[in-house]
Motif scaffolding. Structure first.
Motif, mmCIF file in Angstrom:
data_model
loop_
_atom_site.group_PDB
_atom_site.id
_atom_site.type_symbol
_atom_site.label_atom_id
_atom_site.label_comp_id
_atom_site.label_asym_id
_atom_site.label_seq_id
_atom_site.Cartn_x
_atom_site.Cartn_y
_atom_site.Cartn_z
ATOM 1 N N ARG A 172 -14.189 9.750 2.709
ATOM 2 C CA ARG A 172 -14.757 10.413 1.527
ATOM 3 C C ARG A 172 -16.272 10.201 1.479
ATOM 4 N N PRO A 173 -17.002 11.217 1.072
ATOM 5 C CA PRO A 173 -18.457 11.042 0.961
ATOM 6 C C PRO A 173 -18.798 10.043 -0.143
ATOM 7 N N ARG A 174 -19.777 9.190 0.143
ATOM 8 C CA ARG A 174 -20.173 8.199 -0.861
ATOM 9 C C ARG A 174 -20.875 8.851 -2.047
ATOM 10 N N ARG A 175 -21.537 9.952 -1.748
ATOM 11 C CA ARG A 175 -22.294 10.634 -2.803
ATOM 12 C C ARG A 175 -22.227 12.134 -2.564
ATOM 13 N N VAL A 176 -21.985 12.894 -3.627
ATOM 14 C CA VAL A 176 -21.978 14.350 -3.546
ATOM 15 C C VAL A 176 -23.125 14.871 -4.388
ATOM 16 N N ASN A 177 -23.992 15.663 -3.779
ATOM 17 C CA ASN A 177 -25.132 16.215 -4.514
ATOM 18 C C ASN A 177 -24.684 17.194 -5.573
ATOM 19 N N ALA A 178 -25.416 17.216 -6.670
ATOM 20 C CA ALA A 178 -25.183 18.226 -7.704
ATOM 21 C C ALA A 178 -25.785 19.536 -7.220
ATOM 22 N N GLY A 179 -24.992 20.588 -7.180
ATOM 23 C CA GLY A 179 -25.460 21.880 -6.705
ATOM 24 C C GLY A 179 -24.416 22.938 -6.959
ATOM 25 N N PRO A 180 -24.705 24.176 -6.616
ATOM 26 C CA PRO A 180 -23.770 25.275 -6.907
ATOM 27 C C PRO A 180 -22.405 25.119 -6.251
ATOM 28 N N PHE A 181 -22.343 24.409 -5.113
ATOM 29 C CA PHE A 181 -21.072 24.196 -4.410
ATOM 30 C C PHE A 181 -20.624 22.729 -4.508
ATOM 31 N N SER A 182 -21.049 22.027 -5.537
ATOM 32 C CA SER A 182 -20.825 20.590 -5.618
ATOM 33 C C SER A 182 -19.349 20.228 -5.491
ATOM 34 N N GLY A 183 -19.041 19.395 -4.482
ATOM 35 C CA GLY A 183 -17.692 18.917 -4.264
ATOM 36 C C GLY A 183 -16.824 19.777 -3.375
ATOM 37 N N VAL A 184 -17.316 20.939 -2.970
ATOM 38 C CA VAL A 184 -16.491 21.888 -2.209
ATOM 39 C C VAL A 184 -16.465 21.493 -0.736
ATOM 40 N N PRO A 185 -15.276 21.283 -0.151
ATOM 41 C CA PRO A 185 -15.193 20.944 1.270
ATOM 42 C C PRO A 185 -15.388 22.179 2.151
ATOM 43 N N PHE A 186 -16.039 21.989 3.294
ATOM 44 C CA PHE A 186 -16.249 23.079 4.240
ATOM 45 C C PHE A 186 -16.293 22.483 5.641
ATOM 46 N N LEU A 187 -16.325 23.335 6.644
ATOM 47 C CA LEU A 187 -16.419 22.901 8.035
ATOM 48 C C LEU A 187 -17.742 23.359 8.634
ATOM 49 N N VAL A 188 -18.238 22.593 9.582
ATOM 50 C CA VAL A 188 -19.426 22.949 10.350
ATOM 51 C C VAL A 188 -18.975 23.353 11.750
ATOM 52 N N LYS A 189 -19.400 24.510 12.213
ATOM 53 C CA LYS A 189 -19.090 24.923 13.582
ATOM 54 C C LYS A 189 -19.659 23.909 14.558
ATOM 55 N N ASP A 190 -18.897 23.595 15.591
ATOM 56 C CA ASP A 190 -19.298 22.542 16.516
ATOM 57 C C ASP A 190 -20.505 22.921 17.365
ATOM 58 N N ALA A 191 -21.062 24.087 17.152
ATOM 59 C CA ALA A 191 -22.329 24.451 17.787
ATOM 60 C C ALA A 191 -23.501 23.708 17.164
ATOM 61 N N SER A 192 -23.323 23.208 15.935
ATOM 62 C CA SER A 192 -24.412 22.585 15.186
ATOM 63 C C SER A 192 -24.169 21.097 14.990
ATOM 64 N N ALA A 193 -25.263 20.375 14.926
ATOM 65 C CA ALA A 193 -25.182 18.929 14.709
ATOM 66 C C ALA A 193 -24.839 18.623 13.258
ATOM 67 N N TRP A 194 -24.074 17.539 13.068
ATOM 68 C CA TRP A 194 -23.860 16.960 11.737
ATOM 69 C C TRP A 194 -23.813 15.452 11.935
ATOM 70 N N PRO A 195 -24.725 14.720 11.304
ATOM 71 C CA PRO A 195 -24.856 13.291 11.599
ATOM 72 C C PRO A 195 -23.538 12.524 11.497
ATOM 73 N N GLY A 196 -23.272 11.717 12.531
ATOM 74 C CA GLY A 196 -22.097 10.878 12.550
ATOM 75 C C GLY A 196 -20.853 11.536 13.097
ATOM 76 N N LEU A 197 -20.908 12.843 13.368
ATOM 77 C CA LEU A 197 -19.740 13.552 13.881
ATOM 78 C C LEU A 197 -19.968 13.976 15.337
ATOM 79 N N ARG A 198 -18.865 14.039 16.066
ATOM 80 C CA ARG A 198 -18.931 14.490 17.456
ATOM 81 C C ARG A 198 -19.515 15.901 17.511
ATOM 82 N N TRP A 199 -20.343 16.124 18.506
ATOM 83 C CA TRP A 199 -21.043 17.412 18.665
ATOM 84 C C TRP A 199 -20.898 17.837 20.120
ATOM 85 N N SER A 200 -19.799 18.542 20.402
ATOM 86 C CA SER A 200 -19.473 18.856 21.791
ATOM 87 C C SER A 200 -19.865 20.261 22.221
ATOM 88 N N MET A 201 -20.060 21.171 21.265
ATOM 89 C CA MET A 201 -20.326 22.581 21.569
ATOM 90 C C MET A 201 -19.214 23.185 22.428
#
Length: 468
Positions: free
Chosen positions: A56-85
């Motif tokens: 679980r995220p330690r902190r969720v920013n307040a914003g229009p999508f606050s709290g909404v889960p989504f996925l990042v395509k593995d073409a792009s980096a996301w800190p702490g996650l495997r990035w294999s492309m």
């Protein structure tokens, strides 16, 4: 809120989930836990998620999508996650830095639930890699999710997440959206903040955005990631277009062939709907391209991008990239590019410039261009396997992908809209494009089409709402 009711939240788009969270009817932790439960339920079958971010995220920013889960395509980096492309070459690679694009997504309140599957380096239009295996279409498990953003499309279509980041270098948002019955929008070139640490001709053609179920999720996502220094930001487009449009249309692919009968039926239905809505739809002669030369240039640019990756890796380690670290198709692209010599990219750029001139000449005076998204129904798994020979893969790709790449080359905004759901068959998207910068016009048209032919309750048989 009962987390055991997996289908309740799955039916809501991102805006609706954020609204629940803002009203206190559900917490960000509950949204995240429900997303994890949905991934656990269907990811073993469909395989759209290649890395799951279970903490679980330690902190969720307040914003229009606050709290909404989504996925990042593995073409792009996301800190702490495997990035294999999608490549065995980077199977153990873990990203350390956040991109400017990723920071915008974090600031919006979105919560990364993991990475979505893609073809190796995004150069093949099917999501089946030697690293991750096959991602299955939730409408028919024997069919491809297409690509390269197949994992993102499948995860949204199956109800695992309401929206997912995706990227499009020749149709890689729009084609999977069509195959999975979703809304897929490609912004104009330069519309959004950077999402990559490196540059290439292929990267310059690639637009970052998302695949979504609703138009409003896509429109809000764009407003949060666009480059506000570009001079004319789109902002959050919220409503259907209010004026009638002049729409140019053709069905012949860039290879000079006509689409399959089922695709033609979907196209005819779209023309009838647009006419019913008061728009003027005019068949015109399609742009004149030297199709084999244009296709060759497109894959030269792709090969140059992969060759650049190989070169950078070779510079950072003692042992050069080995044969079994890349898929056969990726090696074939690299070899074809290197065989052309130092002027290969200059040649490709010249071909692209001629194609862009022909496209703009043919469509001058029109607000929107209408075509099918792909010329065939979604293909069976293995039809575009990366272990097939280069020439056969290029031939099969040219037959199906005959409409979308020109809009990347020209920098146009474009979208696939899910208007056709044949009984017992797979969805077939309808494609729309506009001149560079006219993103808001296309989104307004999308809202109008969504109102006229709602698709939010069209769920595939292998989805959380259909199964639970």
């Amino acid at each position: 809120m009962q987390l055991t009711d997996l289908a309740f939240l799955a039916r809501l788009d991102g805006v609706a989930q954020a609204e629940l969270c803002a009203r206190g009817e559900v917490s960000a932790d509950e949204l995240f836990d429900a997303c994890m439960a949905r991934i656990d339920a269907l990811n073993p079958l469909l395989r759209p998620v290649v890395t799951v971010a279970r903490e679980r995220p330690r902190r969720v920013n307040a914003g229009p999508f606050s709290g909404v889960p989504f996925l990042v395509k593995d073409a792009s980096a996301w800190p702490g996650l495997r990035w294999s492309m999608g490549s065995r070459l980077f199977a153990s690679n873990v990203a350390q830095q956040q991109t400017p694009y990723g920071r915008r997504l974090e600031e919006s309140g979105l919560v990364c639930a993991g990475k979505s599957a893609m073809s190796e380096f995004g150069v093949l239009f099917s999501t089946e890699t030697l690293l991750e295996g096959v991602t299955h279409n939730p409408w028919d498990l024997a069919c491809s999710a297409t690509g390269s953003s197949g994992g993102s499309a499948v995860a949204v279509a199956a109800g695992l997440v309401p929206l997912a980041h995706a990227s499009d270098g020749g149709g890689s948002i729009r084609i999977p959206a069509s195959a999975c019955g979703l809304f897929g929008f490609k912004p104009s070139r330069g519309r959004t903040v950077p999402a990559s640490f490196v540059s290439s001709d292929f990267g310059d053609m690639t637009s970052e955005h998302c695949i979504s179920r609703s138009v409003r999720d896509s429109a809000l996502f764009l407003s949060l990631t666009e480059d506000r220094s570009s001079g004319s930001p789109v902002g959050f487009v919220r409503a259907p277009i209010a004026r009638k449009l002049r729409i140019a249309t053709w069905t012949r692919t860039v290879m000079g062939t006509e689409p399959e009968p089922s695709v033609r039926r979907a196209y005819d239905e779209a023309v009838a709907l647009l006419t019913e809505l008061g728009h003027t739809v005019e068949p015109i002669a399609p742009p004149l391209f030297d199709s084999p030369v244009l296709g060759d240039a497109f894959f030269l640019v792709s090969g140059a991008a992969v060759a650049g990756i190989v070169e950078r890796v070779d510079q950072t380690r003692d042992m050069p990239v080995q044969h079994d670290e890349l898929e056969p198709f990726s090696w074939a692209l690299v070899e074809a590019f290197l065989e052309r010599g130092p002027d290969a990219l200059l040649h490709a750029r010249s071909v692209f410039a001629q194609a862009v001139r022909a496209y703009f000449e043919a469509t001058r005076g029109y607000d929107v261009v209408l075509t099918p998204t792909i010329a065939t129904e979604p293909w069976r798994i293995g039809h575009l396997s990366p272990i097939l020979g280069r020439e056969e893969l290029l031939r099969r790709t040219a037959r199906a992908i005959g409409y979308t790449p020109i809009h990347n080359i020209a920098g146009c905004p474009a979208m696939s809209v899910p208007l056709h759901f044949p009984e017992g068959g797979l969805p077939i998207g309808t494609h729309f494009a506009a001149a560079p910068g006219n993103d808001a016009l296309l989104l307004g048209l999308a809202y109008q089409l969504e109102e006229a032919r709602p698709w939010k309750d069209r769920w595939p048989p292998y989805s959380i709402p259909a199964l639970f």
